[in-house]
Design an enzyme around this catalytic site. Structure first.
Site, mmCIF file in Angstrom:
data_model
loop_
_atom_site.group_PDB
_atom_site.id
_atom_site.type_symbol
_atom_site.label_atom_id
_atom_site.label_comp_id
_atom_site.label_asym_id
_atom_site.label_seq_id
_atom_site.Cartn_x
_atom_site.Cartn_y
_atom_site.Cartn_z
ATOM 1 N N LYS A 22 0.684 -1.528 0.316
ATOM 2 C CA LYS A 22 0.118 -0.323 -0.017
ATOM 3 C C LYS A 22 0.515 1.768 -0.638
ATOM 4 C CE LYS A 22 -1.558 1.339 3.647
ATOM 5 N NZ LYS A 22 -0.754 2.932 4.798
ATOM 6 N N ASN A 23 1.570 1.481 0.656
ATOM 7 C CA ASN A 23 2.452 2.477 1.399
ATOM 8 C C ASN A 23 3.336 2.571 -0.266
ATOM 9 O OD1 ASN A 23 1.317 2.616 2.960
ATOM 10 N ND2 ASN A 23 2.646 2.638 4.473
ATOM 11 N N ARG A 91 -4.453 10.509 4.844
ATOM 12 C CA ARG A 91 -3.423 11.399 5.015
ATOM 13 C C ARG A 91 -2.763 11.274 3.647
ATOM 14 N NH1 ARG A 91 -2.686 13.649 9.091
ATOM 15 N NH2 ARG A 91 -0.481 14.072 9.245
ATOM 16 N N CYS A 115 -4.833 12.459 13.663
ATOM 17 C CA CYS A 115 -4.904 11.459 13.505
ATOM 18 C C CYS A 115 -5.071 10.481 14.624
ATOM 19 C CB CYS A 115 -4.530 10.170 12.074
ATOM 20 S SG CYS A 115 -3.597 9.721 12.482
ATOM 21 N N ARG A 120 0.646 14.269 13.493
ATOM 22 C CA ARG A 120 1.259 13.873 11.934
ATOM 23 C C ARG A 120 0.864 15.274 11.128
ATOM 24 N NH1 ARG A 120 -1.216 8.670 10.503
ATOM 25 N NH2 ARG A 120 0.747 8.251 9.028
ATOM 26 N N ASP A 303 5.948 0.592 12.209
ATOM 27 C CA ASP A 303 3.788 0.007 11.176
ATOM 28 C C ASP A 303 4.137 -1.412 11.418
ATOM 29 O OD1 ASP A 303 3.959 1.944 8.326
ATOM 30 O OD2 ASP A 303 3.145 2.556 10.162
ATOM 31 N N ILE A 325 8.561 6.490 17.230
ATOM 32 C CA ILE A 325 7.856 7.263 16.245
ATOM 33 C C ILE A 325 6.942 8.210 16.046
ATOM 34 C CG2 ILE A 325 7.701 7.219 12.987
ATOM 35 C CD1 ILE A 325 9.754 6.601 13.653
ATOM 36 N N ARG A 395 -7.758 -1.217 5.348
ATOM 37 C CA ARG A 395 -7.273 0.493 4.333
ATOM 38 C C ARG A 395 -5.767 -0.480 3.677
ATOM 39 N NH1 ARG A 395 -6.816 5.494 8.154
ATOM 40 N NH2 ARG A 395 -5.474 5.760 5.755
HETATM 41 C C1 EPZ Z 1 4.552 7.165 6.633
HETATM 42 O O1 EPZ Z 1 3.622 8.029 7.243
HETATM 43 C C2 EPZ Z 1 3.340 5.411 6.850
HETATM 44 N N1 EPZ Z 1 2.097 5.787 5.577
HETATM 45 C C3 EPZ Z 1 3.030 4.919 7.762
HETATM 46 O O2 EPZ Z 1 2.932 4.100 7.557
HETATM 47 C C4 EPZ Z 1 4.030 4.805 8.600
HETATM 48 O O3 EPZ Z 1 3.610 4.929 10.138
HETATM 49 C C5 EPZ Z 1 5.073 5.835 8.595
HETATM 50 O O4 EPZ Z 1 5.614 6.618 7.242
HETATM 51 C C6 EPZ Z 1 6.459 4.971 9.578
HETATM 52 O O5 EPZ Z 1 7.018 4.604 8.647
HETATM 53 C C7 EPZ Z 1 2.403 6.309 3.871
HETATM 54 O O6 EPZ Z 1 3.693 5.403 3.052
HETATM 55 C C8 EPZ Z 1 1.518 6.663 3.532
HETATM 56 P P1 EPZ Z 1 6.589 10.475 8.824
HETATM 57 P P2 EPZ Z 1 4.117 9.577 7.095
HETATM 58 O O7 EPZ Z 1 5.575 12.004 7.848
HETATM 59 O O8 EPZ Z 1 5.144 10.086 6.278
HETATM 60 C C9 EPZ Z 1 6.353 13.135 12.270
HETATM 61 C C10 EPZ Z 1 0.529 2.698 8.143
HETATM 62 O O9 EPZ Z 1 -0.226 1.749 9.090
HETATM 63 N N2 EPZ Z 1 6.088 14.532 11.000
HETATM 64 O O10 EPZ Z 1 7.869 9.210 8.358
HETATM 65 O O11 EPZ Z 1 3.461 10.783 7.171
HETATM 66 C C11 EPZ Z 1 5.450 12.860 12.285
HETATM 67 O O12 EPZ Z 1 4.389 13.350 13.456
HETATM 68 C C12 EPZ Z 1 0.703 4.101 7.681
HETATM 69 O O13 EPZ Z 1 0.664 3.041 6.534
HETATM 70 C C13 EPZ Z 1 6.499 15.937 11.740
HETATM 71 O O14 EPZ Z 1 6.994 16.412 12.383
HETATM 72 O O15 EPZ Z 1 4.862 9.765 8.629
HETATM 73 C C14 EPZ Z 1 6.451 11.294 13.229
HETATM 74 O O16 EPZ Z 1 5.970 11.653 14.974
HETATM 75 C C15 EPZ Z 1 0.610 4.815 9.478
HETATM 76 N N3 EPZ Z 1 6.116 16.551 9.986
HETATM 77 C C16 EPZ Z 1 7.081 11.510 12.610
HETATM 78 O O17 EPZ Z 1 7.593 12.336 11.247
HETATM 79 C C17 EPZ Z 1 6.233 16.268 9.087
HETATM 80 O O18 EPZ Z 1 6.134 17.203 8.294
HETATM 81 C C18 EPZ Z 1 7.503 10.367 11.107
HETATM 82 O O19 EPZ Z 1 6.423 10.750 10.127
HETATM 83 C C19 EPZ Z 1 6.244 15.284 8.905
HETATM 84 C C20 EPZ Z 1 6.252 13.960 9.459
#
Ligand code: EPZ
Length: 416
Positions: A22-23, A91, A115, A120, A303, A325, A395
């Site tokens: 998916k990702n 998202r 969420c 996030r 994840d 994370i 999902r």
């Molecule tokens: C991706 O989400 C994945 N989703 C998530 O999978 C996964 O848990 C996550 O990466 C971490 O590996 C997809 O790829 C579609 P991040 P993403 O930006 O990109 C903070 C699932 O279960 N952050 O790497 O949204 C954030 O709050 C989903 O399939 C900021 O502060 O995650 C988090 O604490 C759930 N500001 C950390 O960074 C930003 O602008 C990592 O988030 C962006 C992120």
């Protein structure tokens, strides 16, 4: 709404075919906005989030068909907009932001909002686009981004962000000049996206390392690719073999995308053998309690945290699970406790004391991976477990009850 009814206590045995990730599929679909014409993606999983992305692209004018192959035609983009009603359900919709600004010079994308697993924010996405020369305004819950043409920039992420890296990598492909992304995400899905962008004519180096360099080009052309296997789905089924005391043979995998998870499952007492695109996993009696800390790839993925916690509820001792994370990714703890698990929370660390067995009970899914951990708990629990709100599960897991039934699970999807 549907629910899953599981009669637990049955060791799983057999073979599971792993679906496309998916990702990986979601950013690939968004990247189609960068080049007019027909893009073709093989091995796209049939999931709720994929359908949401199709609707989002269709709303903009990019028609798509999802038969054996997914075909997206981004030739006629009308309104470069991602509305709140779609973004709030997924998202990953934010992944259209970079491509739209880069290709069309403007975008109106709803802020995703919070969420279940955390705030996030997307501040790092927006900060990077501003550094590339975009004007970013927030208006009534929407991001309005404009740029005559993005320009290359040197960007260092305050923290590793997967979709932030993907968004800015896509935007940089059509920027004027070179963009360097430092502290970039190294996830396999990021590398897969970079491979596809290069197939479209982009010039990207360093994907999969902490520093990605993109040299902008004037135009990209549509191409095709095959979606990589879902490493989190694979990890979930490995945990299912462990928690039920069974043995599973996973096919269509990329074991190299799963090394940290495989290592932890072996420490937890499982026998795991990986060869080519096959992973064979078997439980070996009692489960060892081991500690886990979630971190960006190649370390243990967030994840898989909830699924691994389910396994640790039957561990031989005490397991400390630290979620580094997301700030609120322990929603499954309260529900696992209903199955008889002994878990205490200490800030962002869960203290999991192994119990002899779990007992079936009605539980409620709160987010995608939490729902997977409840299914795992139900598969091991004595008696019947009902998991409600499984639209979360749909999902990210393709035909989970069919795949589990085929390896011996007593599981059924019923209308609530
Ligand atoms: C991706 O989400 C994945 N989703 C998530 O999978 C996964 O848990 C996550 O990466 C971490 O590996 C997809 O790829 C579609 P991040 P993403 O930006 O990109 C903070 C699932 O279960 N952050 O790497 O949204 C954030 O709050 C989903 O399939 C900021 O502060 O995650 C988090 O604490 C759930 N500001 C950390 O960074 C930003 O602008 C990592 O988030 C962006 C992120």
């Amino acid at each position: 709404m549907d629910k899953l009814v599981i009669e637990g206590g049955v060791p799983l045995h057999g073979e599971v075919k792993i679906s496309g990730a998916k990702n990986a599929a979601l950013p690939l679909m968004a990247s189609a906005l960068l080049a007019q014409g027909s893009h073709r993606f093989h091995n796209v999983p049939r999931l709720r989030d994929i359908r949401t992305m199709q609707i989002l692209l269709k709303n903009m004018g990019a028609a798509s068909e999802h038969d054996k192959v997914m075909e997206i035609d981004a030739s006629r983009i009308g309104s470069p907009e991602a509305p709140y009603d779609l973004v709030k359900t997924m998202r990953a919709s934010v992944l259209v932001l970079g491509p739209l600004v880069a290709k069309y010079g403007h975008a109106r994308v709803s802020l995703p909002g919070g969420c279940a697993i955390g705030a996030r924010p997307i501040n790092l996405h927006l900060k990077g686009l501003e550094q590339m020369g975009a004007d970013i305004a927030l208006d009534h819950g929407y991001v309005i981004a404009r740029a005559r043409r993005l320009r290359g920039a040197r960007i260092t992420f305050d923290q590793v962000t997967v979709t932030g890296t993907e968004n800015l990598m896509m935007a940089a492909c059509l920027a004027d000049g070179t963009t360097t992304l430092k502290n970039a995400a190294r996830e396999p899905e990021v590398c897969a996206l970079a491979d596809y962008l290069c197939a479209m004519g982009a010039r990207i180096e360093g994907a999969g390392t902490p520093t990605v360099t993109v040299t902008g080009v004037d135009e990209l052309r549509p191409s095709s690719c095959t979606v990589i296997p879902d490493r989190i789905e694979a990890g979930t089924y490995l945990a299912a073999a462990g928690i039920t005391g069974g043995s599973l043979r996973l096919t269509g995998c990329r074991p190299d995308h799963l090394e940290a998870v495989i290592q932890k499952l072996i420490e937890a007492g499982m026998s795991i053998r990986a060869e080519g695109d096959v992973i064979e996993a078997a439980a070996n009696g009692r489960i060892n309690s081991v500690n886990v800390k979630t971190q960006p790839f190649p370390a243990f993925p967030t994840d898989m945290q909830a699924q691994f916690m389910a396994l640790m509820t039957l561990g031989s001792g005490v397991s400390l699970i630290s979620e580094k994370i997301f700030e609120n990714r322990f929603m499954h703890v309260l529900e696992l406790r209903r199955l008889g698990a002994d878990i205490d929370l200490d800030g962002r660390t869960a203290v999991v004391r192994g119990v002899k067995h779990l007992s079936g009970a009605p539980v409620m899914a709160t987010d995608l991976r939490a729902s997977a951990s409840l299914v795992l708990g139900g598969l091991a629990a004595k008696g019947v477990t009902e998991v409600t709100r499984i639209y979360h599960l749909d999902r990210g897991y393709e035909c989970i009850e069919k795949k589990l039934s085929a390896v011996g699970a007593r599981i059924a999807r019923v209308k609530e």
